[in-house]
Scaffold this active site. Structure first.
Site: not given
Length: 135
Positions: A58, A78, A85-86, A103, A105
């Protein structure tokens, strides 16, 4: 656009400084940073805490929006965050976050942030939506 010196100044005394996030590359729509996995950022088993990964992601995505817009005229917040989490990252190693904007905008930015270990293996895959507020 923010300079590395300005980033260091605005991060003084914040969670970003506590985490030890070091920005290595910033350009429009792209941020690359690293963080050392110190014991204070781990869960009881000595692996990077998922919350620390999320805070890093973040922070890096937020810095990406701040870099694009500057902080003089805009506030970046935010508004939505998700993470998968892998893989574990162990204490005493670095993790690297790569944020790319998907994106851009007028009122929202959406970032994809992948955090990888020193071997280039995916640790966490994150998605952040920032709300852009004109001061």
């Amino acid at each position: 656009m923010l300079t590395f010196e300005q980033i260091k100044e605005i991060n003084e005394g914040t969670m970003m400084e506590t985490l030890g996030i070091e920005y290595l590359e910033l350009k429009e729509g792209y941020v690359y940073a690293r963080m050392f996995v110190k014991k204070e950022l781990t869960q009881p088993y000595g692996m990077l805490h998922g919350g620390a990964s999320m805070a890093m992601a973040e922070s890096v995505g937020g810095m990406g929006s701040a870099y694009l817009l500057g902080i003089k005229d805009y506030v970046i917040r935010g508004m939505q965050f998700s993470a998968n989490h892998v893989k574990a990252a162990n204490v005493g190693t670095f993790v690297y976050a790569t944020a790319t904007i998907i994106h851009k905008g007028r009122q929202t930015h959406v970032w994809n942030i992948d955090i990888k270990n020193e071997d280039g293996e995916l640790v966490s895959s994150c998605r952040l939506t920032n709300f852009i507020i004109k001061k």
